[in-house]
Design a protein around this motif. Structure first.
Motif, PDB file in Angstrom:
ATOM      1  N   ASP A 131       4.061 -12.418  -9.925  1.00  0.00           N
ATOM      2  CA  ASP A 131       4.077 -10.948  -9.837  1.00  0.00           C
ATOM      3  C   ASP A 131       5.102 -10.544  -8.786  1.00  0.00           C
ATOM      4  O   ASP A 131       5.212 -11.187  -7.726  1.00  0.00           O
ATOM      5  CB  ASP A 131       2.686 -10.430  -9.452  1.00  0.00           C
ATOM      6  CG  ASP A 131       2.610  -8.910  -9.542  1.00  0.00           C
ATOM      7  OD1 ASP A 131       3.315  -8.332 -10.392  1.00  0.00           O
ATOM      8  OD2 ASP A 131       1.852  -8.304  -8.758  1.00  0.00           O
TER       9      ASP A 131
ATOM     10  N   ASN B 121       6.918  -6.852  -7.141  1.00  0.00           N
ATOM     11  CA  ASN B 121       7.123  -5.398  -7.141  1.00  0.00           C
ATOM     12  C   ASN B 121       7.763  -4.966  -5.841  1.00  0.00           C
ATOM     13  O   ASN B 121       7.771  -5.718  -4.845  1.00  0.00           O
ATOM     14  CB  ASN B 121       5.812  -4.644  -7.384  1.00  0.00           C
ATOM     15  CG  ASN B 121       4.817  -4.836  -6.256  1.00  0.00           C
ATOM     16  OD1 ASN B 121       4.941  -4.268  -5.167  1.00  0.00           O
ATOM     17  ND2 ASN B 121       3.794  -5.665  -6.506  1.00  0.00           N
TER      18      ASN B 121
ATOM     19  N   GLU C 181       8.245  -1.579  -3.088  1.00  0.00           N
ATOM     20  CA  GLU C 181       7.739  -0.267  -2.663  1.00  0.00           C
ATOM     21  C   GLU C 181       8.691   0.327  -1.636  1.00  0.00           C
ATOM     22  O   GLU C 181       9.181  -0.372  -0.732  1.00  0.00           O
ATOM     23  CB  GLU C 181       6.356  -0.418  -2.021  1.00  0.00           C
ATOM     24  CG  GLU C 181       5.283  -0.974  -2.934  1.00  0.00           C
ATOM     25  CD  GLU C 181       3.975  -1.154  -2.193  1.00  0.00           C
ATOM     26  OE1 GLU C 181       3.292  -0.149  -1.929  1.00  0.00           O
ATOM     27  OE2 GLU C 181       3.648  -2.311  -1.842  1.00  0.00           O
TER      28      GLU C 181
END
Length: 449
Positions: free
Chosen positions: A377, A379, A381
């Motif tokens: 995973d 990601n 931000e």
């Protein structure tokens, strides 16, 4: 011996310059002074360094720059006239600008450094001449004459160790000395500037070089506040702080003292005091190698800085894969990106970095991590703020982190991450940018009010 440094607001006009020289002349131990370029005289004024930057831009774009050059000379003319000095220096200043423009216009980065250095250089010459006229024999010493030899990377000079042997000879002068801050001279004989705010760095280099007993850094505040006074109402002034604490706070947004200026002082343990030009009688804040710690002074300061981005990576059994983090950091290195913090778990790491570093290459970086590291995973931000609570001895006091998290919880501020470094003198909290000021306020009130 004491070395003094005065910031731009302290030497912005004739009235301020008289205050500066009165301080300089008040003690025989105050032998060497570092000066900045004239700063703002009033809120909407333009700093001299910014005028020089605009002059460079005009020259670099092949536009008419005569008006910008005249503005710069006029800035010094105002000071010269208000001090009742002759205007001979102004012709020399103009000739210097013309010389650099003529000889370096085909080398933009060199021209920029040369022009930016003129703000401090002209001011040092002016102050030395005026102080001599007032009956205090004073010599202007250029960074080259002082022995400040630096690396040759424009706008990012680093002092070379060989400088300190030459700088030590400044102790042999009987007159007072005034040296311009912000730049040195490379072995290739180019003027090279330190990062913006680099007059602090020059002062630190000279203080270490002459083995000063104290480095007095004068600005427009009476020391370093425990929190930003524009965020917290009337914060306390810190009496004493260590080099390590100051480094952490400078990194996290405390702009009173340039964080790179600590490095030369740290090695030889030269104490620094931050004082107020307009209130020289105030004690100020001392930056020392060690300080006394009690339960009331465990936390030195609270700061919050914005514009961070975090890359979150998850991979099952990450802890058993030798070299995984090396691969990730290698990808960042390929894009010339440095990281600020790296909280980690067994199967996850979060890499915090300055947003501007990844702004234009975000997709490329993420794709490389996916391709080379086979993550489960991934990601990213944005809009992260970093709240830093800094203090020697925090690790010895039970409940320090709990006190902070409780204050943030009561204020309904969500914690996105938390990390305490190996130094154990700071705790980092990742929060939303919108909560930054409130976080500083509630944390400060919980500790100091």
């Amino acid at each position: 011996m004491k070395v003094l440094k005065f910031g731009g607001s302290s030497v912005a006009n004739a009235e301020q310059i008289k205050k500066v020289l009165q301080i300089f002349n008040s003690e025989a131990e105050r032998k060497i002074m570092i000066v900045s370029a004239p700063g703002k005289r009033f809120p909407n004024d333009i700093k001299t360094t910014d005028l020089l930057l605009r002059l460079y831009e005009k020259v670099n774009m092949n536009l008419d720059y005569t008006h910008k050059k005249a503005q710069i000379i006029e800035r010094y003319r105002d000071i010269v006239r208000d001090l009742d000095m002759k205007e001979d220096l102004l012709k020399a200043f103009e000739d210097t600008l013309d010389y650099y423009i003529e000889h370096l216009k085909d080398k933009p980065s060199r021209l920029l450094d040369a022009l930016l250095s003129c703000g401090e250089d002209f001011n040092a010459q002016l102050l030395a001449q005026y102080n001599t006229l007032q009956g205090y024999p004073t010599q202007y010493i250029s960074p080259k004459e002082a022995g400040i030899v630096v690396t040759d990377l424009p706008q990012n000079a680093q002092v070379l160790e060989e400088s300190y042997e030459k700088i030590l000879s400044l102790r042999n002068y009987s007159d007072k000395l005034i040296i311009p801050g912000f730049f040195g001279v490379s072995r290739q004989n180019y003027r090279v500037t330190f990062p913006r705010g680099g007059s602090d760095i020059t002062g630190a280099i000279i203080a270490r070089g002459v083995r000063a007993d104290l480095y007095e850094n004068f600005t427009d505040v009476s020391g370093i506040f425990r929190a930003n006074p524009t965020v917290v109402k009337k914060p306390q002034v810190i009496k004493e702080i260590t080099y390590r604490e100051m480094r952490e706070l400078s990194y996290a947004g405390f702009g009173v003292f340039h964080d790179e200026a600590l490095q030369p002082l740290y090695k030889d343990r030269i104490p620094v005091v931050i004082k107020n030009t307009n209130r020289p009688q105030d004690r100020g804040t001392f930056i020392l190698h060690n300080r006394e710690i009690d339960t009331k002074t465990v936390v030195s300061g609270i700061s919050c800085d914005h514009c961070f981005t975090v890359i979150n990576i998850k991979k099952y059994l990450m802890n058993r894969q030798v070299g995984f983090v090396k691969k990730v950091l290698g990808i960042l290195e390929d894009y010339n990106i440095s990281f600020e913090h790296m909280p980690s778990g067994i199967d996850s790491i979060s890499i915090i970095l300055r947003s501007h570093q990844i702004k234009d290459v975000e997709e490329d970086v993420l794709n490389d991590i996916r391709r080379k590291c086979s993550v489960d995973d991934l990601n990213i931000e944005h809009d992260l703020a970093i709240l830093m609570v800094v203090g020697e001895g925090m690790h010895r006091i039970v409940g320090t982190a709990n006190k902070i998290t409780s204050a943030l919880a009561k204020a309904n501020i969500n914690l996105r991450m938390m990390n305490q470094g190996a130094s154990e003198i700071s705790i980092m909290f990742g929060i939303d940018v919108k909560d930054a000021n409130k976080a500083v306020q509630v944390t400060y009130n919980n500790y100091f009010n």
